[in-house]
Design a protein around this motif. Structure first.
Motif, PDB file in Angstrom:
ATOM      1  N   GLY A   1      -6.000   1.750   7.039  1.00  0.00           N
ATOM      2  CA  GLY A   1      -5.394   0.683   6.235  1.00  0.00           C
ATOM      3  C   GLY A   1      -4.380   1.206   5.254  1.00  0.00           C
ATOM      4  O   GLY A   1      -4.353   2.379   4.937  1.00  0.00           O
TER       5      GLY A   1
ATOM      6  N   ASP B   1      -8.508  -5.514   0.097  1.00  0.00           N
ATOM      7  CA  ASP B   1      -7.704  -4.413  -0.417  1.00  0.00           C
ATOM      8  C   ASP B   1      -8.542  -3.670  -1.449  1.00  0.00           C
ATOM      9  O   ASP B   1      -9.183  -4.297  -2.298  1.00  0.00           O
ATOM     10  CB  ASP B   1      -6.420  -4.919  -1.066  1.00  0.00           C
ATOM     11  CG  ASP B   1      -5.357  -5.291  -0.048  1.00  0.00           C
ATOM     12  OD1 ASP B   1      -5.438  -4.800   1.092  1.00  0.00           O
ATOM     13  OD2 ASP B   1      -4.457  -6.079  -0.380  1.00  0.00           O
TER      14      ASP B   1
ATOM     15  N   ARG C   1      -6.360  -0.758   2.859  1.00  0.00           N
ATOM     16  CA  ARG C   1      -6.756  -2.097   3.312  1.00  0.00           C
ATOM     17  C   ARG C   1      -7.821  -2.017   4.397  1.00  0.00           C
ATOM     18  O   ARG C   1      -7.704  -1.254   5.361  1.00  0.00           O
ATOM     19  CB  ARG C   1      -5.537  -2.858   3.843  1.00  0.00           C
ATOM     20  CG  ARG C   1      -5.865  -4.256   4.386  1.00  0.00           C
ATOM     21  CD  ARG C   1      -4.620  -5.103   4.503  1.00  0.00           C
ATOM     22  NE  ARG C   1      -4.056  -5.323   3.175  1.00  0.00           N
ATOM     23  CZ  ARG C   1      -2.835  -5.836   2.975  1.00  0.00           C
ATOM     24  NH1 ARG C   1      -2.070  -6.166   3.996  1.00  0.00           N
ATOM     25  NH2 ARG C   1      -2.404  -6.002   1.733  1.00  0.00           N
TER      26      ARG C   1
ATOM     27  N   GLU D   1      -9.398  -4.299   7.197  1.00  0.00           N
ATOM     28  CA  GLU D   1      -9.180  -5.550   7.921  1.00  0.00           C
ATOM     29  C   GLU D   1     -10.516  -6.275   8.120  1.00  0.00           C
ATOM     30  O   GLU D   1     -11.596  -5.666   8.085  1.00  0.00           O
ATOM     31  CB  GLU D   1      -8.526  -5.273   9.273  1.00  0.00           C
ATOM     32  CG  GLU D   1      -7.250  -4.447   9.210  1.00  0.00           C
ATOM     33  CD  GLU D   1      -6.077  -5.235   8.663  1.00  0.00           C
ATOM     34  OE1 GLU D   1      -6.238  -6.466   8.484  1.00  0.00           O
ATOM     35  OE2 GLU D   1      -5.021  -4.638   8.409  1.00  0.00           O
TER      36      GLU D   1
ATOM     37  N   THR E   1      -4.272   2.803  -2.833  1.00  0.00           N
ATOM     38  CA  THR E   1      -4.808   1.594  -2.214  1.00  0.00           C
ATOM     39  C   THR E   1      -5.001   1.795  -0.727  1.00  0.00           C
ATOM     40  O   THR E   1      -4.331   2.622  -0.088  1.00  0.00           O
ATOM     41  CB  THR E   1      -3.879   0.392  -2.417  1.00  0.00           C
ATOM     42  OG1 THR E   1      -2.624   0.659  -1.787  1.00  0.00           O
ATOM     43  CG2 THR E   1      -3.663   0.108  -3.888  1.00  0.00           C
TER      44      THR E   1
ATOM     45  N   HIS F   1       0.805  -1.223   0.000  1.00  0.00           N
ATOM     46  CA  HIS F   1       0.000   0.000   0.000  1.00  0.00           C
ATOM     47  C   HIS F   1       0.836   1.271   0.000  1.00  0.00           C
ATOM     48  O   HIS F   1       0.486   2.252  -0.648  1.00  0.00           O
ATOM     49  CB  HIS F   1      -0.924   0.009   1.221  1.00  0.00           C
ATOM     50  CG  HIS F   1      -1.955  -1.059   1.175  1.00  0.00           C
ATOM     51  ND1 HIS F   1      -2.940  -1.093   0.219  1.00  0.00           N
ATOM     52  CD2 HIS F   1      -2.146  -2.150   1.954  1.00  0.00           C
ATOM     53  CE1 HIS F   1      -3.707  -2.160   0.416  1.00  0.00           C
ATOM     54  NE2 HIS F   1      -3.242  -2.810   1.453  1.00  0.00           N
TER      55      HIS F   1
ATOM     56  N   THR G   1      -6.935  -9.809   0.441  1.00  0.00           N
ATOM     57  CA  THR G   1      -5.604  -9.437   0.911  1.00  0.00           C
ATOM     58  C   THR G   1      -4.641 -10.582   0.622  1.00  0.00           C
ATOM     59  O   THR G   1      -5.069 -11.715   0.373  1.00  0.00           O
ATOM     60  CB  THR G   1      -5.618  -9.178   2.424  1.00  0.00           C
ATOM     61  OG1 THR G   1      -5.945 -10.396   3.106  1.00  0.00           O
ATOM     62  CG2 THR G   1      -6.651  -8.112   2.789  1.00  0.00           C
TER      63      THR G   1
END
Length: 465
Positions: free
Chosen positions: A465, A433, A239, A241, A237, A113, A425
Motif C-alpha cells: 500500500g 490508511d 494503505r 485495501e 503512510t 502516500h 481512505t
C-alpha cells in the motif's frame, strides 16, 4: 538518497499571505464553559489538520458559513482563562477565529502516500505557542486557506485540543460543511457538567489499580513530557485495501477459534486485527531482546462505554486510554489471531465502571488545583518500547465538503511518541490508511520495499500500500 543524507519525509508548499480576517458569530451570549478534567489532560496544545482539494474554495463564502456555524459553537470563538483552582474555562465572548488567506505559486500536486506535505501550510503552527494561550487574546481556532496556482486549495485547521478531541474536532468540521451546503445538522451540547456528573469512584480494587492515569510530582511530569521530544520523529503512510483487511481478519478469526474453542465471545474486529498486525510488525522492526516489555496503548472514546449517559451531541474531550503489554519475543512469536485477541481484551477493559472511576479520580485532582500533575499511567514507557494506536477510521475525514467537493488527501502532524493513526481512505471503501509516526531511522526503514512487503503480506494484488 546518498549516504549520510537526511531522508525527506514531507514536501514544503511555499505560500504568501494575502489577507487575515477575524471571523465572529455576531453574538457573545455563551457565558463561561468550565472545562472538564478530560479537557485538562491535553494541555494548551493545538491539533493541526490539513485537507487537500482539487477544486478552489471561496474564502468569502467560507467565512460567511463559518460565522453561522460559530453561533452554535461559542467556545471556538472564545478565549481560555485560568480558574481559581488551577482549572480552565472558556470565556465565550465572541473574540473571534483567525482566518488567513494565502496563495501559492506552485500547482496542486498529487499528494498522497508517496508525496506528503507539511500538515499545515505556511506559518500557522509557529503562530501559536501553547504557552501563550491562557489568559491571552489568542484564538482557539485558526483557519488557513491556501489557493494553488491553476486551481486547487489547501485548508489548514488548527484547533485547541483543550476544547475538543479528534471526534469532536471532525464533528465541528462536518457541521461547518453541512452549514456551508445548506443542510441541517444537530445542535452540539456544550454542557461539560454532564460529563463531570458521571464521576463515581469504583468499589473494585482491580479497577482502581488499573487506572489509565496517575498523579505525579511536577518535576517528573515535566521530564516525562519533554523526554519524547528529544528524539526526531517522522510519519510514513501506507494503505491497507479492503480485500487485504478481509483476508487478515479471516486468518485471525480462524487462529482465534483454535485457541478459544467454543468461546462465544471469541471475536475480533477488523481494527483489532490491523492493530495487532502493526504491533507485531513494529516489534520485529525494533528487534528488542525477547524479554523486553512492549507496551500497546489504545486511545478509546469514552462515550460508548458510558452507556448512553452522555448526550449523543456532547462536544469536548471524552477520550480515555487502555494499555496492554507483551514481551517482545512473545509478541513476535504469537499468531495474528492471538495478538488480536489481546487487543480486544484491552478494549473490553474500558468498562462503564472504569470510566466513571476515571472521571471521579481526575475530578479530584482538579478540585485540589493540581490537574497539571496528572498524566498517562504509562507515559514513562512512551518511547521505543511502546506504540499508541489512535483509530479514526469512522470519522468523517473525507466528507468535509466546503463547496469544492470532498478532499482527496488529509495530513496529520508528527507526534512526540510512536503512534499509529488509522483513518478511512479517500474513497471510504472499507480500506484503511495508516499514518505511522516513528523515530526517523525506523520511518526510513518502513518506506523500503522489504518493509512494505512485511506490512502487506495479505495484499490481494501483491502490491504494497
Amino acid at each position: 538518497m546518498g549516504r549520510g543524507e537526511t531522508p525527506r519525509f514531507r514536501t514544503v508548499v511555499d505560500s504568501r499571505v494575502e489577507s487575515v480576517h477575524t471571523v465572529r458569530a455576531g453574538t457573545a451570549g455563551g457565558g463561561r464553559v468550565r472545562l472538564t478534567a478530560y479537557d485538562l489532560l491535553t494541555g494548551p496544545w493545538y491539533t493541526p489538520l490539513t485537507f487537500f482539494y482539487r477544486g478552489t474554495l471561496d474564502g468569502g463564502a467560507l467565512r460567511s458559513s463559518l460565522a453561522r456555524t460559530l453561533r452554535r459553537y461559542p467556545p471556538l470563538a472564545g478565549r481560555l482563562e485560568r480558574d481559581a483552582d488551577g482549572g480552565l474555562s472558556v470565556r465565550c465572548n465572541d473574540a473571534g477565529v483567525r482566518f488567513t488567506e494565502a496563495s501559492s505559486c506552485d500547482p496542486m500536486r498529487a499528494y498522497g502516500h508517496r508525496l506528503r506535505a507539511q500538515p499545515v501550510i505556511g506559518d500557522v503552527v509557529r503562530e501559536v505557542s501553547p504557552f501563550g494561550v491562557v489568559g491571552r487574546d489568542t484564538p482557539l481556532l485558526k483557519i488557513r486557506l491556501t489557493r494553488m496556482r491553476g486551481g486547487g486549495s489547501v485548508l489548514g485547521v488548527l484547533i485547541s485540543h483543550s476544547l475538543a478531541d479528534g471526534g469532536s474536532a471532525l464533528a465541528f468540521l462536518e457541521n461547518w460543511s453541512r452549514e456551508h451546503l445548506g443542510l441541517s445538522w444537530e445542535e452540539p451540547s456544550h454542557d461539560r457538567g454532564a460529563l463531570d456528573a458521571l464521576g463515581r469512584l469504583s468499589d473494585d480494587p482491580a479497577t482502581r489499580d488499573g487506572r489509565a492515569f496517575v498523579g505525579v510530582g511536577r518535576t517528573r511530569h515535566l521530564l516525562t513530557t519533554l523526554r519524547p521530544g528529544l528524539r526526531k520523529r517522522a510519519t510514513v503512510t501506507t494503505r491497507f485495501e479492503a480485500a487485504e483487511l478481509a483476508a487478515m481478519k479471516t486468518r485471525a478469526l480462524g487462529e482465534l477459534a483454535e485457541l478459544t474453542e467454543a468461546d462465544p465471545d471469541a471475536w475480533v474486529s477488523t481494527n483489532d486485527v490491523l492493530t495487532a498486525h502493526l504491533w507485531r510488525a513494529l516489534a520485529e522492526l525494533r528487534a528488542h531482546p525477547a524479554e523486553a516489555v512492549q507496551w500497546l496503548g489504545l486511545v478509546v472514546g469514552a462515550r460508548s462505554g458510558l452507556g448512553g449517559a452522555l448526550p449523543s451531541s456532547y462536544w469536548g474531550n471524552c477520550v480515555s486510554k487502555s494499555w496492554t503489554s507483551l514481551p517482545a519475543g512473545d509478541l513476535r512469536g504469537r499468531s495474528l489471531g492471538a495478538v488480536a485477541g489481546e487487543v480486544r481484551g484491552c478494549l473490553r477493559n474500558n468498562t462503564e465502571d472504569k470510566l466513571r472511576d476515571e472521571i471521579a479520580f481526575l475530578g479530584s485532582y482538579r478540585r485540589r488545583g493540581v490537574s497539571r500533575h496528572v498524566m498517562s499511567a504509562h507515559a514513562l514507557d512512551a518511547s521505543e518500547m511502546s506504540l499508541t494506536v489512535n483509530n479514526w477510521s469512522r470519522f468523517p475525514i473525507y466528507r468535509i465538503d466546503l463547496g469544492a467537493g470532498r478532499p482527496f488527501w488529509y495530513e496529520f502532524p508528527d507526534l512526540p511518541a510512536p503512534t499509529a493513526h488509522i483513518t478511512p481512505t479517500p474513497d471510504e471503501d472499507g480500506g484503511r490508511d495508516v499514518y505511522l509516526c516513528l523515530s526517523e531511522p525506523h520511518a526510513a526503514q518502513v518506506r523500503t520495499g522489504r518493509w512494505q512487503e512485511r506490512l502487506h503480506p495479505h495484499a490481494v494484488s501483491g502490491r504494497a500500500g
